[in-house]
Scaffold this motif. Structure first.
Motif, PDB file in Angstrom:
ATOM      1  N   HIS A 376      15.373 -30.069  32.258  1.00  0.00           N
ATOM      2  CA  HIS A 376      14.913 -31.445  32.432  1.00  0.00           C
ATOM      3  C   HIS A 376      15.101 -32.255  31.148  1.00  0.00           C
ATOM      4  O   HIS A 376      15.498 -33.429  31.196  1.00  0.00           O
ATOM      5  CB  HIS A 376      13.433 -31.460  32.846  1.00  0.00           C
ATOM      6  N   TRP A 380      17.441 -35.576  30.594  1.00  0.00           N
ATOM      7  CA  TRP A 380      16.874 -36.828  30.080  1.00  0.00           C
ATOM      8  C   TRP A 380      17.636 -37.339  28.850  1.00  0.00           C
ATOM      9  O   TRP A 380      17.902 -38.539  28.730  1.00  0.00           O
ATOM     10  CB  TRP A 380      15.400 -36.614  29.731  1.00  0.00           C
ATOM     11  N   PHE A 422       8.954 -40.364  31.031  1.00  0.00           N
ATOM     12  CA  PHE A 422       8.895 -39.909  32.419  1.00  0.00           C
ATOM     13  C   PHE A 422       9.077 -38.393  32.517  1.00  0.00           C
ATOM     14  O   PHE A 422       8.518 -37.751  33.404  1.00  0.00           O
ATOM     15  CB  PHE A 422       9.967 -40.630  33.248  1.00  0.00           C
ATOM     16  N   HIS A 423       9.882 -37.826  31.629  1.00  0.00           N
ATOM     17  CA  HIS A 423      10.071 -36.369  31.654  1.00  0.00           C
ATOM     18  C   HIS A 423       8.770 -35.646  31.304  1.00  0.00           C
ATOM     19  O   HIS A 423       8.475 -34.584  31.871  1.00  0.00           O
ATOM     20  CB  HIS A 423      11.194 -35.962  30.709  1.00  0.00           C
ATOM     21  N   TYR A 425       5.832 -36.790  31.990  1.00  0.00           N
ATOM     22  CA  TYR A 425       5.017 -36.920  33.209  1.00  0.00           C
ATOM     23  C   TYR A 425       5.447 -35.876  34.247  1.00  0.00           C
ATOM     24  O   TYR A 425       4.601 -35.265  34.914  1.00  0.00           O
ATOM     25  CB  TYR A 425       5.160 -38.324  33.773  1.00  0.00           C
ATOM     26  N   CYS A 426       6.759 -35.678  34.389  1.00  0.00           N
ATOM     27  CA  CYS A 426       7.236 -34.656  35.332  1.00  0.00           C
ATOM     28  C   CYS A 426       6.762 -33.254  34.922  1.00  0.00           C
ATOM     29  O   CYS A 426       6.327 -32.459  35.765  1.00  0.00           O
ATOM     30  CB  CYS A 426       8.761 -34.694  35.416  1.00  0.00           C
ATOM     31  N   VAL A 429       3.133 -32.968  35.883  1.00  0.00           N
ATOM     32  CA  VAL A 429       2.921 -32.829  37.332  1.00  0.00           C
ATOM     33  C   VAL A 429       3.289 -31.431  37.790  1.00  0.00           C
ATOM     34  O   VAL A 429       2.543 -30.791  38.566  1.00  0.00           O
ATOM     35  CB  VAL A 429       3.727 -33.897  38.093  1.00  0.00           C
ATOM     36  N   TYR A 430       4.432 -30.898  37.310  1.00  0.00           N
ATOM     37  CA  TYR A 430       4.823 -29.540  37.689  1.00  0.00           C
ATOM     38  C   TYR A 430       3.771 -28.527  37.246  1.00  0.00           C
ATOM     39  O   TYR A 430       3.339 -27.656  38.027  1.00  0.00           O
ATOM     40  CB  TYR A 430       6.175 -29.172  37.065  1.00  0.00           C
TER      41      TYR A 430
END
Length: 606
Positions: A376, A380, A422-423, A425-426, A429-430
């Protein structure tokens, strides 16, 4: 009995004449508004009082006489003024007199129609209270709900008795329109009888404000109507597709919504919400409707000052950004900073994939999660380098948005931070979803060992009996989840801390935006420069207290404290602030529930 007479300080040196005011029987108070001077015709005085009563709905009458013996050489004038009580009959009849050569006052109140028995008329003791007529006219007495508590050394009476006094002076403004330079049949003394100051610029601004507000209000209404019409047209098309277009494919409606993603963008970006919030402020500011109460007028003034300050700060930021090529410097520094952050994240993931802090992790799961997050980061960084030639142009156009206000620029900065991270945040979340799945799985399996189960219908834990196969499979799954939990929890902890760091930065920006949006700057400036305009009550200072002499007091206005000014006139902000306690936040973090920014958005369902 004691009778209170509120006498304006501006009339203390006026010539002798008649006292015009209002009698408040509930408070046994006489509010003196003006003094009528000679020469006058009684019928003209009565006509003037009738006009004032019709215009202000205040029962204005002649309450008594005023004799200034320091200016009148004839002793017979006092007897002549007392004889006017036969023409202007009022009970009680006040007789105020300032004695010649001294600072003493004579205050009496007589009743003419109380008793039919012969003898002198009964008299009341009068308490003379001086007040500043201009300050009382311009001030607004706040309701008891916002009044502070009384402090030591101050006398703050209840607003029930003061409201009549304030209301009488405020509604009798029509009586104060004429000054000594106007050609009127009746000459009065009041707070602006010496002459009214006027300004050509102020008068021109008043004349031009009406058409300008009407034009801007029409433009804002057209803008709002156009957007609303577009939304209604889209709703009508969607209803047609649902109702009659049977031959169309079911996927056509989502495609139609994708053609107009304005509602989705508005709900996700802080910039759109801030623009919509400012549009509402401008619509209210330039509205041609008259304010119905002082609170609405103060709210409109606070909004106007907030918008002006916002635009001025935005222009200052715009001039700073476009001077010395600072936008180019920011664009050149953005890509190296992104590379540095990505490099630090890669070092962090490599540290987690080893033996972090000497902890023994699950090797297989650790390698899978580490490589997944590294991929990821690689994606990015590739995206950032792909966008690097356009970053300066993007920042240049973003800088131009500062002319709309500093809050708009800060909202765009908050959205840019959200996009650049945003990465992170990802990752969060994961990790949170995986950790939450393990926590709820372990809690369910723990109930299995105790012979319990969760009843979905009744929303409670009930007893349950399990067979041997279920217990064996439950034990096996529980063991696997327990041994995998430390690895998952470590990744979840690291990325949660990074997410909290980003939220803290966005929260500080949001706090500054809300401060500019909601701070009542006009009310605070009014409290600082003219504290009497916002009255929380009054206090009295003794001017004279001697035996055999009437008690004379000076009424002064207690201003509203700054904290109550902020709480009373605070403007609503565009965000909704959830009231989460520290215990609720810790519970969410422990169970792996997603924590979103400080602002909660409620999806509206039609």
């Amino acid at each position: 009995m004691v009778l209170k007479a509120f006498f304006p300080t501006c009339c203390a040196s006026a010539d002798s004449g008649l006292l015009v005011g209002r009698w408040v029987p509930e408070q046994r108070s006489a509010v003196i508004l003006a003094v009528v001077h000679f020469p006058f015709i009684p019928i003209q005085v009565k006509e003037l009082l009738a006009q004032v009563q019709k215009a202000s709905q205040v029962q204005v009458a002649v309450l008594g006489t005023w004799c200034h013996r320091q200016q009148e050489p004839e002793e017979s004038l006092g007897h002549f003024l007392e004889g006017l009580g036969a023409i202007f009959s009022h009970d009680p009849w006040l007789r105020l007199c300032r004695e010649r050569g001294t600072r003493f006052w004579s205050c009496k109140a007589t009743y003419r129609h109380v008793s039919d028995t012969p003898g002198p008329a009964p008299e009341d003791q009068v308490m003379l209270i001086f007040y500043d007529q201009r300050k009382l006219l311009l001030s607004w007495l706040h309701p008891p709900a916002v009044l502070p508590g009384c402090q030591g050394g101050e006398t703050t009476p209840g607003t029930g008795g003061l409201a009549d006094i304030f209301d009488t002076v405020a509604r009798s403004e029509v009586l104060f329109r004429n000054d000594q330079f106007d050609e009127v049949p009746v000459r009065l003394s009041h707070w602006q009888s010496e002459g009214v100051e006027a300004s050509i610029l102020v008068e021109l601004a008043k004349r031009a404000s009406g058409p300008v507000c009407w034009l801007l209000s029409s433009l804002l209404s057209l803008l709002s109507a156009a957007s609303a019409c577009r939304v209604r047209d889209l709703d009508w098309k969607s209803k047609e597709l649902k109702a009659g277009a049977v031959s169309l494919r079911p996927s056509l409606l989502p495609r139609l919504w994708k053609l107009w993603p304005l509602s989705f963008i508005r709900s996700k970006l802080s910039t759109c919400e801030q623009l919509q919030h400012r549009l509402k402020h401008l619509s209210l500011i330039f509205s041609t409707e008259k304010a119905q109460s002082p609170m609405q007028l103060m709210r409109k003034a606070n909004m106007l000052v907030s918008v002006l300050l916002d635009v001025v700060l935005g222009l200052l930021l715009l001039s700073w950004l476009h001077s010395n090529n600072r936008i180019g410097q920011l664009a050149n520094a953005l890509v190296p900073v992104a590379d540095h952050v990505a490099e630090e994240l890669q070092h962090l993931l490599q540290w987690l994939m080893g033996a972090p802090a000497g902890l023994k992790m699950n090797r297989a799961l650790d390698q899978v999660l580490g490589r997944f997050f590294l991929y990821h980061i690689h994606l990015w960084i590739s995206y950032i380098h792909l966008m690097s030639p356009f970053i300066e142009h993007i920042l240049w156009h973003v800088g131009l948005s500062a002319c709309l206000g500093l809050t708009v620029a800060l909202s765009i900065l908050s959205d840019i931070i959200a996009l650049l991270t945003f990465h992170i945040y990802c990752f969060y979340v994961y990790g949170a979803r995986l950790y939450c799945l393990k926590i709820y799985g372990l809690s369910s399996l723990w109930r299995l060992f105790r012979g319990k189960k969760w009843n979905v219908l009744r929303q409670r834990v009930d007893s349950c009996s399990y067979d041997l196969d279920q217990l064996f499979i439950g034990t096996l799954l529980f063991t696997i989840l327990v041994f995998l939990l430390p690895t998952t929890a470590l990744y979840y902890l690291v990325f949660t801390l990074l997410r909290l760091l980003v939220i803290t930065v966005q929260g500080l920006i949001r706090l500054l935006v809300d401060l500019i949006n909601s701070l009542p700057l006009y009310s605070l400036g009014l409290r600082l420069c003219r504290p009497y305009r916002l009255a929380a009550g009054v206090k009295f200072r003794v001017l004279e207290q001697e035996a055999g002499r009437p008690l004379r007091l000076l009424m002064q206005i207690n201003p509203l404290p700054y904290g109550h000014v902020v709480r009373t006139y605070r403007l609503p902000s565009c965000g909704c602030h959830p009231k989460h306690s520290w215990g609720s936040l810790c519970r969410k973090l422990f169970f792996g529930e997603l924590i979103y920014p400080w602002r909660q958005r409620e999806d509206k369902q039609d």
